[in-house]
Scaffold this active site. Structure first.
Site, PDB file in Angstrom:
ATOM      1  N   ASP A   1      -8.297  -0.216  -3.115  1.00 53.79           N
ATOM      2  CA  ASP A   1      -8.920   1.046  -3.650  1.00 53.79           C
ATOM      3  C   ASP A   1      -8.433   1.305  -5.135  1.00 53.79           C
ATOM      4  O   ASP A   1      -9.110   1.896  -5.896  1.00 53.79           O
ATOM      5  CB  ASP A   1      -9.069   2.200  -2.817  1.00 53.79           C
ATOM      6  CG  ASP A   1      -9.907   2.107  -1.463  1.00 53.79           C
ATOM      7  OD1 ASP A   1     -10.360   1.155  -1.199  1.00 53.79           O
ATOM      8  OD2 ASP A   1      -9.553   2.915  -0.793  1.00 53.79           O
TER       9      ASP A   1
ATOM     10  N   ASP B   1      -9.324   5.019  10.346  1.00 58.40           N
ATOM     11  CA  ASP B   1      -9.536   5.208   8.944  1.00 58.40           C
ATOM     12  C   ASP B   1      -9.165   6.634   8.389  1.00 58.40           C
ATOM     13  O   ASP B   1      -9.050   6.719   7.154  1.00 58.40           O
ATOM     14  CB  ASP B   1     -10.984   4.736   8.370  1.00 58.40           C
ATOM     15  CG  ASP B   1     -11.483   3.419   8.712  1.00 58.40           C
ATOM     16  OD1 ASP B   1     -10.760   2.528   8.466  1.00 58.40           O
ATOM     17  OD2 ASP B   1     -12.561   3.299   9.324  1.00 58.40           O
TER      18      ASP B   1
ATOM     19  N   SER C   1      -5.863   8.962   3.279  1.00 60.85           N
ATOM     20  CA  SER C   1      -4.930   8.031   3.389  1.00 60.85           C
ATOM     21  C   SER C   1      -3.876   8.411   2.232  1.00 60.85           C
ATOM     22  O   SER C   1      -3.254   7.685   1.790  1.00 60.85           O
ATOM     23  CB  SER C   1      -5.351   6.587   3.125  1.00 60.85           C
ATOM     24  OG  SER C   1      -6.015   5.962   4.135  1.00 60.85           O
TER      25      SER C   1
ATOM     26  N   ARG D   1      -1.576   7.804  -4.054  1.00 64.69           N
ATOM     27  CA  ARG D   1      -2.458   6.942  -3.301  1.00 64.69           C
ATOM     28  C   ARG D   1      -3.713   7.440  -2.986  1.00 64.69           C
ATOM     29  O   ARG D   1      -3.834   8.736  -2.532  1.00 64.69           O
ATOM     30  CB  ARG D   1      -1.794   6.421  -1.808  1.00 64.69           C
ATOM     31  CG  ARG D   1      -2.407   5.089  -1.664  1.00 64.69           C
ATOM     32  CD  ARG D   1      -1.506   4.561  -0.489  1.00 64.69           C
ATOM     33  NE  ARG D   1      -1.487   5.326   0.684  1.00 64.69           N
ATOM     34  CZ  ARG D   1      -0.628   5.224   1.773  1.00 64.69           C
ATOM     35  NH1 ARG D   1       0.258   4.463   1.743  1.00 64.69           N
ATOM     36  NH2 ARG D   1      -0.777   6.001   2.895  1.00 64.69           N
ATOM     37  N   ASP D   2      -4.650   6.693  -2.916  1.00 69.25           N
ATOM     38  CA  ASP D   2      -6.102   7.134  -2.681  1.00 69.25           C
ATOM     39  C   ASP D   2      -6.656   8.395  -3.093  1.00 69.25           C
ATOM     40  O   ASP D   2      -6.998   9.357  -2.802  1.00 69.25           O
ATOM     41  CB  ASP D   2      -5.679   7.710  -0.892  1.00 69.25           C
ATOM     42  CG  ASP D   2      -7.336   7.411  -0.159  1.00 69.25           C
ATOM     43  OD1 ASP D   2      -8.326   6.883  -0.617  1.00 69.25           O
ATOM     44  OD2 ASP D   2      -7.435   7.953   0.928  1.00 69.25           O
TER      45      ASP D   2
ATOM     46  N   TYR E   1       0.869  -1.260  -0.028  1.00 72.57           N
ATOM     47  CA  TYR E   1      -0.152   0.072  -0.087  1.00 72.57           C
ATOM     48  C   TYR E   1       0.864   1.202   0.027  1.00 72.57           C
ATOM     49  O   TYR E   1       1.006   1.922   1.094  1.00 72.57           O
ATOM     50  CB  TYR E   1      -0.727   0.143   1.169  1.00 72.57           C
ATOM     51  CG  TYR E   1      -1.977   1.119   1.247  1.00 72.57           C
ATOM     52  CD1 TYR E   1      -2.729   0.976  -0.029  1.00 72.57           C
ATOM     53  CD2 TYR E   1      -2.218   1.644   2.398  1.00 72.57           C
ATOM     54  CE1 TYR E   1      -4.046   2.034   0.369  1.00 72.57           C
ATOM     55  CE2 TYR E   1      -2.953   2.662   2.598  1.00 72.57           C
ATOM     56  CZ  TYR E   1      -4.243   2.676   1.309  1.00 72.57           C
ATOM     57  OH  TYR E   1      -5.122   3.860   1.573  1.00 72.57           O
TER      58      TYR E   1
HETATM   59  C1  BGC Z   1      -4.123   3.818   6.290  1.00 75.78           C
HETATM   60  C2  BGC Z   1      -2.619   3.311   6.411  1.00 75.78           C
HETATM   61  C3  BGC Z   1      -3.093   1.896   7.533  1.00 75.78           C
HETATM   62  C4  BGC Z   1      -4.023   1.087   7.251  1.00 75.78           C
HETATM   63  C5  BGC Z   1      -4.269   0.065   8.317  1.00 75.78           C
HETATM   64  C6  BGC Z   1      -5.342   2.786   6.142  1.00 75.78           C
HETATM   65  O1  BGC Z   1      -6.512   3.523   6.096  1.00 75.78           O
HETATM   66  O2  BGC Z   1      -4.046   4.864   5.538  1.00 75.78           O
HETATM   67  O3  BGC Z   1      -1.779   4.135   7.226  1.00 75.78           O
HETATM   68  O4  BGC Z   1      -1.747   1.337   7.797  1.00 75.78           O
HETATM   69  O5  BGC Z   1      -5.272   1.920   7.295  1.00 75.78           O
HETATM   70  O6  BGC Z   1      -4.653   0.890   9.511  1.00 75.78           O
END
Ligand code: BGC
Length: 450
Positions: A227, A405, A187, A180-181, A175
């Site tokens: 995503d 989140d 995120s 990203r996102d 990830y």
């Molecule tokens: C966050 C990450 C995190 C993951 C698991 C995601 O929404 O952006 O930083 O590691 O959730 O908690």
């Protein structure tokens, strides 16, 4: 975890900062932070990422940024067959990747959970909370800085496998895509396309692969880029997603090829029933996943798709949640049963894994597209290969429950208005950091109970 639905930005009116020391679990630093930078006694201001430092229980040396490196493991699966022996060119197992392996428990999560349980005064709830440390989740490699942890876990898992005679399986989430996102903000990651993002990403993958290569006796299962491909199916109207399309595809292609070459079993993230499960989205989604699979060389290590990652849908809902109205695929099993034939006809014989970590309670949301720290959520069905469907390899907990989140702080650069909706628990810290009150609710509302 996100959704294709966009809601008008709502203003998040958080209590104004009151000078003093931050409370335990409160924010105490990060880019743009203007509040308290010290913590009440019994907790220490601990940097979680550039955007967020948090008051964690303990004294200066006990922060969980360096979690313990080995913990007892337990397996929710029933080993039924011997694993294949390691070789320099990995051979894919025809079986479910979990079969014959014990899941290595993430020390990072176990440490978060242990600290959280200690902070609970009700002893019954605290005992239930502590038991969550024995439930396997995935380790999110959400920045390059997490890769040394991976190296350590692989080494521990290898040693544990040798000492116990029980082969270990490590679960990771890849990830770190540049930009990203792209359809949300909570995120946003460390790499940007404009600033060497693809090369940085390839380097990130190379480091993961180099670590994994050293421990061929440890089986690794990866969820690929939550995503990202789903955003390419439904969110190309968002400028950041349109701009990212070529790079996402190139990066995911690189990740799949490199990970397959060292025998990692990959599941690409496929959103959830309320996203790609809408009938109009199924065929375009299946075609995209099949093309990505084909472009990556159709390796048998590219096992399939992960659904409901960090979301709240039931695998099999007793009755459709009213918010799903209009979607015949109102839960994950309907979604999977509809997507599978479309994938097969597009040339991808995929199997699935389904996140049920926070799906214990249903009918909580105002809109199906709401994804941020949904109020009243409880831990769900425990990870198991006893899934009730030959299409599903395992029920898993991908999102480590208790990790946030997204922040509800409207002044944060990563503030997403979804995290300030009325069905989102607030005040909430930055994505990925510990959210104690949320964890406590997950424990108390767990279904089945802990
Ligand atoms: C966050 C990450 C995190 C993951 C698991 C995601 O929404 O952006 O930083 O590691 O959730 O908690």
């Amino acid at each position: 975890m996100r959704s294709s639905v966009f809601l008008a930005a709502l203003s998040a009116l958080l209590p104004a900062y009151v000078a003093g020391q931050a409370q335990q679990w409160g924010q105490c630093g990060g880019i743009g932070w203007t509040g308290a930078t010290t913590c009440v006694s019994g907790s220490v201001c601990t940097k979680q990422n550039d955007y967020y430092s948090q008051c964690l229980p303990g004294t200066a040396t006990s922060a969980p940024s360096n979690p313990p490196t080995s913990l007892p493991s337990s397996s929710p699966t029933s080993p039924t067959s011997a694993p294949s022996s390691p070789s320099s060119t990995p051979t894919p197992s025809a079986n479910n990747p979990w079969t014959g392996y014990q899941i290595y428990l993430s020390p990072y999560y176990a440490n978060e959970v242990a600290a959280a349980a200690k902070a609970i005064s009700d002893s019954t709830l605290a005992a239930k909370a502590a038991s969550v440390a024995q439930i396997p989740t995935f380790t999110w490699l959400d920045s390059v800085s997490k890769i040394p942890d991976l190296q350590q876990y692989l080494s521990d898992a290898s040693a544990l496998g040798k000492s116990s005679g029980q082969k270990q399986l490590l679960q990771i989430v890849v990830y770190d895509l540049p930009d990203r996102d792209c359809a949300a903000k909570a995120s946003n990651g460390e790499f940007s396309i404009a600033n060497n993002g693809q090369a940085n990403y390839e380097n990130y993958i190379d480091q993961i692969v180099a670590a994994i290569k050293q421990f061929p006796d440890v089986r690794v299962v990866a969820v690929i880029e939550p995503d990202s491909l789903a955003n390419l199916v439904t969110n190309l109207s968002v400028q950041k997603c349109a701009n990212a399309q070529t790079t996402y595809l190139a990066c995911v292609n690189y990740a799949l090829k490199q990970l397959s070459a060292v025998g990692v079993y990959s599941y690409m993230d496929a959103g959830h029933a309320g996203w790609l499960g809408w009938p109009a989205n199924l065929t375009p989604a299946a075609q995209l996943f099949a093309k990505v699979y084909s472009d990556a060389g159709k390796s048998p290590f590219i096992k399939g798709l992960a659904t409901n990652v960090a979301n709240y849908n039931a695998l099999s809902a007793a009755t459709p949640d009213p918010i799903t109205q209009g979607d015949p695929n109102y839960d994950e099993i309907h979604y999977i049963n509809s997507l599978s034939p479309a994938l097969t006809s597009a040339g991808f014989p995929a199997t699935f894994i389904v996140d049920q970590g926070r799906s214990g309670q249903q009918n909580l949301r105002q809109q199906w597209g709401d994804w941020c720290n949904i109020k009243g959520a409880g831990f769900g069905t425990r990870p198991t290969t006893n899934t009730g469907s030959s299409l599903i390899d395992s029920i898993v907990w991908v999102k480590p429950g208790g990790e946030c989140d997204g922040t509800s702080n409207s002044s944060s650069p990563r503030f997403d208005s979804t995290c300030a909706l009325s069905d989102a628990a607030q005040p909430a810290p930055e994505a990925g950091t510990w959210f104690q009150s949320y964890f406590e609710t997950l424990v108390s509302k767990a279904n089945p109970p802990l």
